[in-house]
Design a protein around this motif. Structure first.
Motif, PDB file in Angstrom:
ATOM      1  N   PHE A  45       6.899  -4.550  -4.683  1.00  0.00           N
ATOM      2  CA  PHE A  45       6.767  -4.591  -6.138  1.00  0.00           C
ATOM      3  C   PHE A  45       5.318  -4.837  -6.535  1.00  0.00           C
ATOM      4  CE2 PHE A  45       6.930  -6.829 -10.258  1.00  0.00           C
ATOM      5  CZ  PHE A  45       7.527  -5.817 -11.011  1.00  0.00           C
ATOM      6  N   ARG A  46       4.589  -5.606  -5.746  1.00  0.00           N
ATOM      7  CA  ARG A  46       3.191  -5.836  -6.059  1.00  0.00           C
ATOM      8  C   ARG A  46       2.409  -4.526  -6.016  1.00  0.00           C
ATOM      9  NH1 ARG A  46       2.036  -9.174  -2.287  1.00  0.00           N
ATOM     10  NH2 ARG A  46       0.590  -7.976  -0.998  1.00  0.00           N
ATOM     11  N   GLY A  47       2.688  -3.676  -5.023  1.00  0.00           N
ATOM     12  CA  GLY A  47       2.041  -2.370  -4.968  1.00  0.00           C
ATOM     13  C   GLY A  47       2.442  -1.487  -6.133  1.00  0.00           C
ATOM     14  N   PHE A  48       3.713  -1.562  -6.543  1.00  0.00           N
ATOM     15  CA  PHE A  48       4.214  -0.808  -7.698  1.00  0.00           C
ATOM     16  C   PHE A  48       3.434  -1.195  -8.957  1.00  0.00           C
ATOM     17  CE2 PHE A  48       7.276  -0.845 -11.286  1.00  0.00           C
ATOM     18  CZ  PHE A  48       7.641   0.496 -11.319  1.00  0.00           C
ATOM     19  N   ARG A  49       3.312  -2.498  -9.216  1.00  0.00           N
ATOM     20  CA  ARG A  49       2.594  -2.972 -10.404  1.00  0.00           C
ATOM     21  C   ARG A  49       1.124  -2.570 -10.361  1.00  0.00           C
ATOM     22  NH1 ARG A  49       1.410  -7.656 -12.262  1.00  0.00           N
ATOM     23  NH2 ARG A  49       1.824  -7.154 -14.437  1.00  0.00           N
TER      24      ARG A  49
ATOM     25  N   ALA B 196       8.271  -8.539 -13.436  1.00  0.00           N
ATOM     26  CA  ALA B 196       9.282  -8.653 -12.377  1.00  0.00           C
ATOM     27  C   ALA B 196      10.237  -7.473 -12.502  1.00  0.00           C
ATOM     28  CB  ALA B 196      10.046  -9.970 -12.492  1.00  0.00           C
ATOM     29  N   PRO B 197      10.925  -7.108 -11.414  1.00  0.00           N
ATOM     30  CA  PRO B 197      11.895  -6.007 -11.520  1.00  0.00           C
ATOM     31  C   PRO B 197      12.973  -6.301 -12.555  1.00  0.00           C
ATOM     32  CG  PRO B 197      11.471  -6.554  -9.218  1.00  0.00           C
ATOM     33  CD  PRO B 197      10.826  -7.635 -10.040  1.00  0.00           C
ATOM     34  N   ARG B 198      13.274  -5.308 -13.376  1.00  0.00           N
ATOM     35  CA  ARG B 198      14.348  -5.473 -14.368  1.00  0.00           C
ATOM     36  C   ARG B 198      15.693  -5.080 -13.796  1.00  0.00           C
ATOM     37  NH1 ARG B 198      10.052  -3.590 -18.694  1.00  0.00           N
ATOM     38  NH2 ARG B 198      10.157  -1.599 -17.591  1.00  0.00           N
TER      39      ARG B 198
ATOM     40  N   GLU C  78       0.824  -1.207   0.000  1.00  0.00           N
ATOM     41  CA  GLU C  78       0.000   0.000   0.000  1.00  0.00           C
ATOM     42  C   GLU C  78       0.863   1.263   0.000  1.00  0.00           C
ATOM     43  OE1 GLU C  78      -0.187  -2.535   2.025  1.00  0.00           O
ATOM     44  OE2 GLU C  78      -2.206  -3.389   1.905  1.00  0.00           O
ATOM     45  N   GLY C  79       1.994   1.231   0.711  1.00  0.00           N
ATOM     46  CA  GLY C  79       2.871   2.391   0.749  1.00  0.00           C
ATOM     47  C   GLY C  79       3.443   2.732  -0.609  1.00  0.00           C
ATOM     48  N   VAL C  80       3.961   1.724  -1.317  1.00  0.00           N
ATOM     49  CA  VAL C  80       4.523   1.973  -2.648  1.00  0.00           C
ATOM     50  C   VAL C  80       3.419   2.367  -3.625  1.00  0.00           C
ATOM     51  CG1 VAL C  80       5.761   0.944  -4.595  1.00  0.00           C
ATOM     52  CG2 VAL C  80       6.484   0.455  -2.248  1.00  0.00           C
ATOM     53  N   GLU C  81       2.259   1.757  -3.479  1.00  0.00           N
ATOM     54  CA  GLU C  81       1.143   2.097  -4.367  1.00  0.00           C
ATOM     55  C   GLU C  81       0.763   3.560  -4.223  1.00  0.00           C
ATOM     56  OE1 GLU C  81      -3.300   0.317  -5.468  1.00  0.00           O
ATOM     57  OE2 GLU C  81      -2.161  -0.464  -3.758  1.00  0.00           O
TER      58      GLU C  81
END
Length: 379
Positions: free
Chosen positions: A234-238, A251-253, A200-203
């Motif tokens: 990463f899930r929040g990022f996506r 996935a992270p590059r 949630e924070g990254v989102e």
């Protein structure tokens, strides 16, 4: 002068109570009246009595120790000078994420310092409150299994950072003593867990970069594959990118190792690519602060302007993010409160082994600073 070291019986005689009452007071294992507590404490102080940990362990099957299994504890030169017991501030209204703009340090969730140093500090506070001691084991060692099993034989329970122990070793330890996982994903809810609102924070951070700064190209700089906290972030990022209709990699590059040095290496590679016509993304969203600070080091050396040429953000809220150039936008997590909560959950499990498995999630704060182009408004 006494001819022998004072004993529990000596304390009981001086305090005018039974040995059982003194034992309950020392182990905090039962009711002791306020008057008896005061008399026992005065007797202990007068006699200079020190309880025998080995004797207590034999009598009660408890050692009075809890263990912390950490991948690494970063140096924190001024840790000893900042022994405040001030609790971390949670998000208002029970929200998982709070947004602040370049706030003063006292108004942020983080207490500063390096991540695991703060976690240990919080764990120490909770252990002290419970009358326990803390022992720490580093898990990046060649003799990992021997070290961890040795600790498990000397403690009443263990706090283990998720992903630092192989599953078979974690299960082995959990058959011997209670285990609480610190952050990350929980394997089939088999253990108690204390975590933060990673995804949630990254989102919320990415939502801000899209909505308020118009950024449309992103790159996530992750940790090594299989790191539980990183997977959640990463899930929040996506999720934020997909909701905005932007490209969202599976996935992270780019991957680091959570260290500033590896962050610099990634920065060097990005600079080299730029010199060959590979454009920088609009924003680099890093899995932790040290990685982001490494990028800032390199970009400053090559004259790449942050945030004009590229936005850089982190996660954790360590002290250095407030004094970096520019100050780093980051997702602040309550590091010391994580350690405190983990020990509180562990002591509850030790006292009540059959209790229902619990997960406690702590809130985070998105601290918006100059590295994303957000500055404090003029008064």
């Amino acid at each position: 002068m006494r001819g022998h070291a004072p004993t529990l019986r000596d304390v009981a005689d001086l305090a005018g109570v039974s040995s059982t009452t003194v034992s309950r007071f020392i182990s905090r294992s039962g009711f002791v009246s306020a008057g008896a507590r005061a008399a026992i404490k005065q007797a202990i102080d007068e006699l200079g009595y020190v309880p025998s940990a080995s004797a207590r362990g034999l009598a009660s099957r408890h050692t009075g120790m809890v263990g912390l299994c950490l991948p690494v504890v970063e140096a924190d030169a001024d840790l000893a000078d900042r022994r405040s017991s001030r609790p971390a501030r949670g998000a208002p209204g029970g929200e998982a994420v709070t947004m602040v703009v370049d706030a003063e340090p006292d108004s942020l969730v983080s207490w500063g310092g390096m991540y695991f140093g703060e976690v240990v500090r919080g764990a120490e506070f909770a252990a002290w409150d419970a009358g326990l001691a803390i022992t720490v084991a580093m898990t990046r060692t060649p003799d990992l299994e021997a070290r961890v099993l040795n600790m498990a034989g000397r403690v009443d329970g263990m706090v283990v950072v998720s992903g630092t122990l192989p599953e078979d070793l974690l299960d082995h330890v959990a058959r011997r003593v209670p285990v609480v996982l610190l952050t990350g994903l929980s394997p089939a809810s088999a253990h108690d867990r204390v975590t933060v609102s990673n995804a949630e924070g990254v989102e919320r951070l990415v939502d801000h970069l899209v909505a308020d700064h118009g950024i449309t190209t992103f790159e996530y700089v992750g940790a090594w594959a299989g790191t539980p906290d990183d997977d959640e972030r990463f899930r929040g990022f996506r999720r934020a990118l997909l909701r905005a209709g932007l490209e969202a990699p599976e996935a992270p590059r780019l991957r680091g190792d959570l260290g500033r040095g590896r962050g610099r290496e990634i920065g060097e590679a990005l600079v080299a690519g730029r010199s060959h016509g590979v454009a920088l993304p609009g924003a680099l969203v890093c899995c932790n602060d040290n990685t982001a600070l490494g990028l800032l080091d390199v970009f400053a050396a090559y004259g790449i302007r942050v945030p004009d040429d590229v936005v850089v953000t982190g996660f954790d809220g360590i002290e250095a993010t407030r004094t970096s150039t520019p100050p780093l936008t980051t997702v602040e997590q309550p590091m010391a409160e994580l350690g405190r909560a983990a020990v509180e959950v562990l002591t509850a499990r030790i006292a009540e082994p059959a209790r229902r498995t619990v997960t406690r999630s702590l809130p985070v704060t998105v601290a918006l600073r100059a590295s994303c182009g957000t500055h404090r408004a003029s008064p």
